[in-house]
Design a protein around this motif. Sequence first.
Motif, mmCIF file in Angstrom:
data_model
loop_
_atom_site.group_PDB
_atom_site.id
_atom_site.type_symbol
_atom_site.label_atom_id
_atom_site.label_comp_id
_atom_site.label_asym_id
_atom_site.label_seq_id
_atom_site.Cartn_x
_atom_site.Cartn_y
_atom_site.Cartn_z
ATOM 1 N N ASP A 71 0.844 -1.205 0.000
ATOM 2 C CA ASP A 71 0.000 0.000 0.000
ATOM 3 C C ASP A 71 0.872 1.246 0.000
ATOM 4 O O ASP A 71 0.596 2.210 -0.745
ATOM 5 C CB ASP A 71 -0.920 0.001 1.225
ATOM 6 N N ASN A 72 1.912 1.223 0.836
ATOM 7 C CA ASN A 72 2.815 2.381 0.879
ATOM 8 C C ASN A 72 3.556 2.549 -0.444
ATOM 9 O O ASN A 72 3.738 3.674 -0.931
ATOM 10 C CB ASN A 72 3.822 2.233 2.023
ATOM 11 N N GLU A 73 3.980 1.409 -1.024
ATOM 12 C CA GLU A 73 4.672 1.489 -2.308
ATOM 13 C C GLU A 73 3.749 2.002 -3.405
ATOM 14 O O GLU A 73 4.155 2.820 -4.240
ATOM 15 C CB GLU A 73 5.213 0.107 -2.698
ATOM 16 N N ASP A 74 2.492 1.501 -3.412
ATOM 17 C CA ASP A 74 1.530 1.971 -4.413
ATOM 18 C C ASP A 74 1.274 3.465 -4.261
ATOM 19 O O ASP A 74 1.186 4.205 -5.256
ATOM 20 C CB ASP A 74 0.209 1.202 -4.288
ATOM 21 N N LEU A 75 1.135 3.892 -2.999
ATOM 22 C CA LEU A 75 0.907 5.319 -2.753
ATOM 23 C C LEU A 75 2.109 6.133 -3.220
ATOM 24 O O LEU A 75 1.951 7.158 -3.908
ATOM 25 C CB LEU A 75 0.649 5.547 -1.265
ATOM 26 N N LEU A 76 3.310 5.658 -2.849
ATOM 27 C CA LEU A 76 4.524 6.370 -3.258
ATOM 28 C C LEU A 76 4.671 6.369 -4.776
ATOM 29 O O LEU A 76 5.013 7.396 -5.380
ATOM 30 C CB LEU A 76 5.741 5.715 -2.609
ATOM 31 N N GLN A 77 4.381 5.217 -5.394
ATOM 32 C CA GLN A 77 4.487 5.127 -6.850
ATOM 33 C C GLN A 77 3.482 6.040 -7.528
ATOM 34 O O GLN A 77 3.793 6.683 -8.544
ATOM 35 C CB GLN A 77 4.276 3.672 -7.306
ATOM 36 N N SER A 78 2.279 6.100 -6.976
ATOM 37 C CA SER A 78 1.258 6.988 -7.531
ATOM 38 C C SER A 78 1.696 8.448 -7.422
ATOM 39 O O SER A 78 1.531 9.227 -8.368
ATOM 40 C CB SER A 78 -0.068 6.775 -6.793
ATOM 41 N N VAL A 79 2.252 8.786 -6.262
ATOM 42 C CA VAL A 79 2.732 10.168 -6.082
ATOM 43 C C VAL A 79 3.854 10.460 -7.064
ATOM 44 O O VAL A 79 3.862 11.506 -7.737
ATOM 45 C CB VAL A 79 3.205 10.378 -4.625
ATOM 46 N N MET A 80 4.824 9.510 -7.178
ATOM 47 C CA MET A 80 5.959 9.730 -8.069
ATOM 48 C C MET A 80 5.526 9.826 -9.528
ATOM 49 O O MET A 80 6.041 10.652 -10.286
ATOM 50 C CB MET A 80 6.964 8.577 -7.908
#
Length: 600
Positions: free
Chosen positions: A250-259
Amino acid sequence: MKSFRFRLTVIMLIVIGVSVLAAGITMGQIFKNSNMKVLEENMGREIDLLRATFPFVNTDPLSSTDYISYYSEKAKEIARLTQSRVTFIRKDGTVVGDSLSDPRKMENHASREEIQQASTEGIGRTIRYSETLKRNMLYVAEPVVSDKGFDGYIRLSMNLKTVEEGIQRGWMAIGIGLVLLFLAAGLVSYRIARGLTSPIEHITGVANRISGLDYDARVGVQRRDEVGQLGEAINRMADSLQNQMKTIRDNEDLLQSVMSNMTGGILMIDAEERIALVNRESERMLGVAGKRVTDKPYHELKKHYELTKLIEGSIQSREKLHGEVHLYNPEERLVLLDGVPMYEDDGGYRGMLFLLQDITAIRRLESMRSEFVANVSHELKTPIAAVKGFAETLLGGGVKDEETSRSFLQIIYDESERLNRLIGDILELSQIESKRSSLDCSPIHVSSFIESLLEKLNNVAAKKRITLHMEIPDELYMEADEDKLQQIFLNLLSNGINYTLDGGKVKIKVVTVQRDHDTERVVFTVSDTGIGIPKKDLPRIFERFYRVDKGRSRNSGGTGLGLSIVKHLVDLHHGTLSVESELGIGTTFTIELPLLQQEE
């Protein structure tokens, strides 16, 4: 795990096999000894019976030959009854009667084991290979003392072939039983081994699946022993890992979405000077694929020399960076580059993080704003200077001629009108660009609409003997903002008249076309036979205040904003605008608008 089960089964089978074999050998030996014991006891009882019932004779009344013949005949009779060999032996070992051989040819038996044992123990037993009969024989002998004068031994011997055959049959029965028992034990051992290893094998498989990132795997062993406790521990570990991995994902998806959705580019260089991270915007700006440059040295960006040199200096100094660089990919971009060093909590250096912001559009807007201000100042300054100059001349009383004064006043009026148009166009363009201008659409009969525009321009065209022509379907209706549509075509038609020489022609043609997805479009073509536009100027004619021939435009009363306004109004109608022109031949503007405007 299957090899472990196999080894465990083999070990159990070996243990069971050795145990069964030892038991079989023991049983066989007991069986053999038991049979021999029974046989010896039977032969002993037969000797006892003979001792009590046999008609012994003395040697005195008989010759030696008759004596031997008597005992031999009796031996043969007894042998037929007892199914054994019968031998009469005197105390000194001399054989006096035998049921199979001639006693006179037989050697002295005093040294035979069974005779010696009988003389000391009362009964002698032995098994020996008979040279006479060429086979193993069981010998049983007992001492006999008769009142008839016989003092010696009676020996019975029996062929062990029958006994051995019986023992062999016993061994075979025991062997078959042992094989069956071994097979049964093997099956039981396999089932036991499987019962022990299957849960462990299942747990091992689940553990391997978890190590392969399958966090949904669970142990299904329902036992209360140590294996069951191990399974429960594996399940708890899998639950914990699954929850942790879900949080990480979830954190990676959120970070990836932000990036991925950042409007700025991110470029991370690790402590080994390798590219650790490139987001989507950086890929677009730098013209690289993130998968191809990740984990590669930052020198892979060598085609952007200016950027690479700035990154190199920042990495070497490990200090903050702020600067602008030009990128060519392939068009020129101006990028604002900010870099900061990254450190861990313990002070360890982790690399540099760079933020790239494309400021090309910002700089272009700033340039356009400056250019616009300069152009507006220039355009306003020219009519104001003319008005001021002629007004000062009139106020000074330097002009006495009424006709000259009237000419000066006309110039002042014309320049004020031009100034008024310029201000009006500026306000109109500002309103359109700021999105404050909205469409007020209504059905328009195209033929009547264009005809009314041409009527307004007839007088201006007639002064230059320019023919106005239209080619429009009578039944065509479309949806548009009538005022804005009028402004579009008045600008284009006026330009066509202004830049067409006397005696020329201005034509407007309208057709409908069918585009993709069954959408109908209306195509307007405004063409003239004017002086034309140089090819080098075609890409810029829709810019504000851009004039191909500045002197001629100013003389015609143009503000330099007309085509820019036309472009913005066409875009507002969700249409397209293009131009084609040849010097000395004429210019054609093509406008394509939707037949029906979409609701917003």
